[in-house]
Design a protein around this motif. Sequence first.
Motif, PDB file in Angstrom:
ATOM      1  N   MET A   1       0.973  -1.117  -0.077  1.00 54.76           N
ATOM      2  CA  MET A   1       0.011  -0.080  -0.049  1.00 54.76           C
ATOM      3  C   MET A   1       0.973   1.299   0.140  1.00 54.76           C
ATOM      4  SD  MET A   1      -2.894   0.960   2.986  1.00 54.76           S
ATOM      5  CE  MET A   1      -2.812   2.620   3.512  1.00 54.76           C
ATOM      6  N   THR A   2       0.468   2.278  -0.916  1.00 58.42           N
ATOM      7  CA  THR A   2       1.413   3.380  -0.940  1.00 58.42           C
ATOM      8  C   THR A   2       0.967   4.379   0.147  1.00 58.42           C
ATOM      9  OG1 THR A   2       0.051   4.282  -2.608  1.00 58.42           O
ATOM     10  CG2 THR A   2       2.000   3.016  -3.372  1.00 58.42           C
ATOM     11  N   ILE A   3       1.851   5.078   0.640  1.00 52.23           N
ATOM     12  CA  ILE A   3       1.181   6.094   1.687  1.00 52.23           C
ATOM     13  C   ILE A   3       1.160   7.606   0.992  1.00 52.23           C
ATOM     14  CG2 ILE A   3       2.096   4.902   3.486  1.00 52.23           C
ATOM     15  CD1 ILE A   3       4.392   6.646   3.674  1.00 52.23           C
ATOM     16  N   GLY A   4       1.466   7.563  -0.453  1.00 51.91           N
ATOM     17  CA  GLY A   4       1.225   9.066  -1.034  1.00 51.91           C
ATOM     18  C   GLY A   4       1.526   8.909  -2.504  1.00 51.91           C
ATOM     19  N   SER A   5       1.559   9.682  -3.031  1.00 52.64           N
ATOM     20  CA  SER A   5       1.552   9.979  -4.594  1.00 52.64           C
ATOM     21  C   SER A   5       2.349  11.234  -5.041  1.00 52.64           C
ATOM     22  CB  SER A   5       0.328  10.052  -5.095  1.00 52.64           C
ATOM     23  OG  SER A   5      -0.516  10.955  -4.910  1.00 52.64           O
ATOM     24  N   VAL A   6       2.893  11.237  -6.281  1.00 55.74           N
ATOM     25  CA  VAL A   6       3.525  12.374  -6.796  1.00 55.74           C
ATOM     26  C   VAL A   6       2.496  13.205  -7.493  1.00 55.74           C
ATOM     27  CG1 VAL A   6       5.569  13.160  -8.193  1.00 55.74           C
ATOM     28  CG2 VAL A   6       5.880  11.048  -7.046  1.00 55.74           C
ATOM     29  N   GLN A   7       2.657  14.427  -6.951  1.00 57.00           N
ATOM     30  CA  GLN A   7       1.574  15.325  -7.588  1.00 57.00           C
ATOM     31  C   GLN A   7       2.267  16.910  -7.740  1.00 57.00           C
ATOM     32  OE1 GLN A   7      -1.746  15.840  -5.026  1.00 57.00           O
ATOM     33  NE2 GLN A   7      -2.013  13.541  -4.610  1.00 57.00           N
ATOM     34  N   LYS A   8       1.823  17.599  -8.620  1.00 51.36           N
ATOM     35  CA  LYS A   8       2.207  18.892  -9.222  1.00 51.36           C
ATOM     36  C   LYS A   8       1.288  19.833  -8.124  1.00 51.36           C
ATOM     37  CE  LYS A   8       2.922  18.386 -13.914  1.00 51.36           C
ATOM     38  NZ  LYS A   8       4.477  18.160 -13.788  1.00 51.36           N
ATOM     39  N   ILE A   9       2.298  20.504  -7.334  1.00 53.72           N
ATOM     40  CA  ILE A   9       1.853  21.347  -6.309  1.00 53.72           C
ATOM     41  C   ILE A   9       2.471  22.870  -6.577  1.00 53.72           C
ATOM     42  CG2 ILE A   9       1.886  19.896  -4.398  1.00 53.72           C
ATOM     43  CD1 ILE A   9       4.352  21.064  -3.285  1.00 53.72           C
ATOM     44  N   ILE A  10       1.639  23.966  -6.086  1.00 56.81           N
ATOM     45  CA  ILE A  10       2.278  25.137  -6.183  1.00 56.81           C
ATOM     46  C   ILE A  10       3.023  25.861  -5.040  1.00 56.81           C
ATOM     47  CG2 ILE A  10       1.590  27.713  -6.273  1.00 56.81           C
ATOM     48  CD1 ILE A  10      -1.004  26.658  -7.932  1.00 56.81           C
ATOM     49  N   VAL A  11       4.275  26.159  -5.437  1.00 55.49           N
ATOM     50  CA  VAL A  11       5.216  26.646  -4.159  1.00 55.49           C
ATOM     51  C   VAL A  11       5.204  28.175  -4.312  1.00 55.49           C
ATOM     52  CG1 VAL A  11       7.426  26.611  -3.178  1.00 55.49           C
ATOM     53  CG2 VAL A  11       6.360  24.587  -4.071  1.00 55.49           C
ATOM     54  N   CYS A  12       5.328  28.959  -3.047  1.00 52.43           N
ATOM     55  CA  CYS A  12       5.375  30.401  -3.393  1.00 52.43           C
ATOM     56  C   CYS A  12       6.870  30.850  -3.410  1.00 52.43           C
ATOM     57  CB  CYS A  12       4.632  31.015  -2.288  1.00 52.43           C
ATOM     58  SG  CYS A  12       2.887  30.883  -2.420  1.00 52.43           S
ATOM     59  N   SER A  18       7.319  41.331  -7.703  1.00 52.82           N
ATOM     60  CA  SER A  18       6.235  40.700  -8.039  1.00 52.82           C
ATOM     61  C   SER A  18       5.060  41.442  -7.311  1.00 52.82           C
ATOM     62  CB  SER A  18       6.212  39.393  -7.625  1.00 52.82           C
ATOM     63  OG  SER A  18       5.006  38.692  -7.923  1.00 52.82           O
ATOM     64  N   THR A  19       3.816  41.545  -7.954  1.00 50.01           N
ATOM     65  CA  THR A  19       2.688  42.305  -7.418  1.00 50.01           C
ATOM     66  C   THR A  19       1.483  41.437  -7.780  1.00 50.01           C
ATOM     67  OG1 THR A  19       2.470  43.508  -9.545  1.00 50.01           O
ATOM     68  CG2 THR A  19       3.570  44.533  -7.778  1.00 50.01           C
ATOM     69  N   GLY A  20       0.840  41.101  -6.419  1.00 49.15           N
ATOM     70  CA  GLY A  20      -0.627  40.523  -6.547  1.00 49.15           C
ATOM     71  C   GLY A  20      -0.618  39.183  -7.166  1.00 49.15           C
ATOM     72  N   SER A  21      -0.517  37.977  -6.097  1.00 47.52           N
ATOM     73  CA  SER A  21      -0.594  36.626  -6.891  1.00 47.52           C
ATOM     74  C   SER A  21      -1.485  35.808  -5.862  1.00 47.52           C
ATOM     75  CB  SER A  21       0.538  36.117  -7.472  1.00 47.52           C
ATOM     76  OG  SER A  21       1.503  35.965  -6.147  1.00 47.52           O
ATOM     77  N   ILE A  22      -1.572  34.616  -6.098  1.00 49.63           N
ATOM     78  CA  ILE A  22      -2.294  33.887  -5.068  1.00 49.63           C
ATOM     79  C   ILE A  22      -1.211  33.780  -3.869  1.00 49.63           C
ATOM     80  CG2 ILE A  22      -3.493  32.441  -6.607  1.00 49.63           C
ATOM     81  CD1 ILE A  22      -1.501  30.057  -6.470  1.00 49.63           C
ATOM     82  N   CYS A  23      -0.211  33.895  -4.141  1.00 52.99           N
ATOM     83  CA  CYS A  23       1.167  33.939  -3.043  1.00 52.99           C
ATOM     84  C   CYS A  23       1.126  35.205  -1.985  1.00 52.99           C
ATOM     85  CB  CYS A  23       2.391  33.329  -3.504  1.00 52.99           C
ATOM     86  SG  CYS A  23       2.012  31.737  -4.100  1.00 52.99           S
ATOM     87  N   GLY A  24       0.730  36.209  -2.607  1.00 49.54           N
ATOM     88  CA  GLY A  24       0.657  37.436  -2.216  1.00 49.54           C
ATOM     89  C   GLY A  24       1.844  38.357  -2.702  1.00 49.54           C
ATOM     90  N   PHE A  27       6.046  37.428  -3.609  1.00 49.28           N
ATOM     91  CA  PHE A  27       6.051  36.200  -3.950  1.00 49.28           C
ATOM     92  C   PHE A  27       5.585  35.819  -5.417  1.00 49.28           C
ATOM     93  CE2 PHE A  27       6.184  36.425   0.632  1.00 49.28           C
ATOM     94  CZ  PHE A  27       7.534  35.504   0.943  1.00 49.28           C
ATOM     95  N   THR A  28       6.249  34.768  -6.022  1.00 46.25           N
ATOM     96  CA  THR A  28       5.735  34.406  -7.513  1.00 46.25           C
ATOM     97  C   THR A  28       5.420  32.713  -7.040  1.00 46.25           C
ATOM     98  OG1 THR A  28       7.133  35.783  -8.249  1.00 46.25           O
ATOM     99  CG2 THR A  28       6.324  34.234  -9.702  1.00 46.25           C
ATOM    100  N   PRO A  29       4.260  32.419  -7.688  1.00 41.78           N
ATOM    101  CA  PRO A  29       3.762  30.860  -7.733  1.00 41.78           C
ATOM    102  C   PRO A  29       4.620  30.146  -8.791  1.00 41.78           C
ATOM    103  CG  PRO A  29       2.229  32.146  -8.938  1.00 41.78           C
ATOM    104  CD  PRO A  29       3.135  33.048  -8.185  1.00 41.78           C
ATOM    105  N   VAL A  30       5.127  28.973  -8.271  1.00 37.70           N
ATOM    106  CA  VAL A  30       6.131  28.186  -9.000  1.00 37.70           C
ATOM    107  C   VAL A  30       5.380  26.590  -8.842  1.00 37.70           C
ATOM    108  CG1 VAL A  30       8.329  27.122  -9.454  1.00 37.70           C
ATOM    109  CG2 VAL A  30       7.979  29.510  -8.836  1.00 37.70           C
TER     110      VAL A  30
END
Length: 90
Positions: A1-12, A18-24, A27-30
Motif C-alpha cells: 500500500m502506498t502512503i502517498g503519490s507524486v503530484q504537482k503543487i504550487i510553491v510560493c 512581483s505584485t498580486g498573486s495567489i501567494c501575495g 512572491f511568485t507561484p511556481v
Amino acid sequence: MTIGSVQKIIVCQSSTGSTGSICGNDFTPVVQEAYVLNTESETQIEIISKPWDIQQSSALFSVVFISTVGFFLFTRAIGSILEFIKAHAK
C-alpha cells in the motif's frame, strides 16, 4: 500500500517586484512536483513517527544492566565456592 503519490503543487517562491498573486506580494507561484501523503495512511505514519520514550528506555536499560551485573556476581560467587571446594578437597 502506498502512503502517498507524486503530484504537482504550487510553491510560493520569493521574488522582489512581483505584485498580486495567489501567494501575495513579493512572491511568485511556481509549479513543482512533490510527494504528497494520502490522508488514509495517517495511522501508518503515526505508528512510525512515535517519539522515543525515555522513561521506558531507561527502565529497560536498568533491568538489563542489573541482570547482567547480578549474573556476573552470581557466577563469580559460584566460581569462588567451587575453587574453595577444589582447594580443600585434596
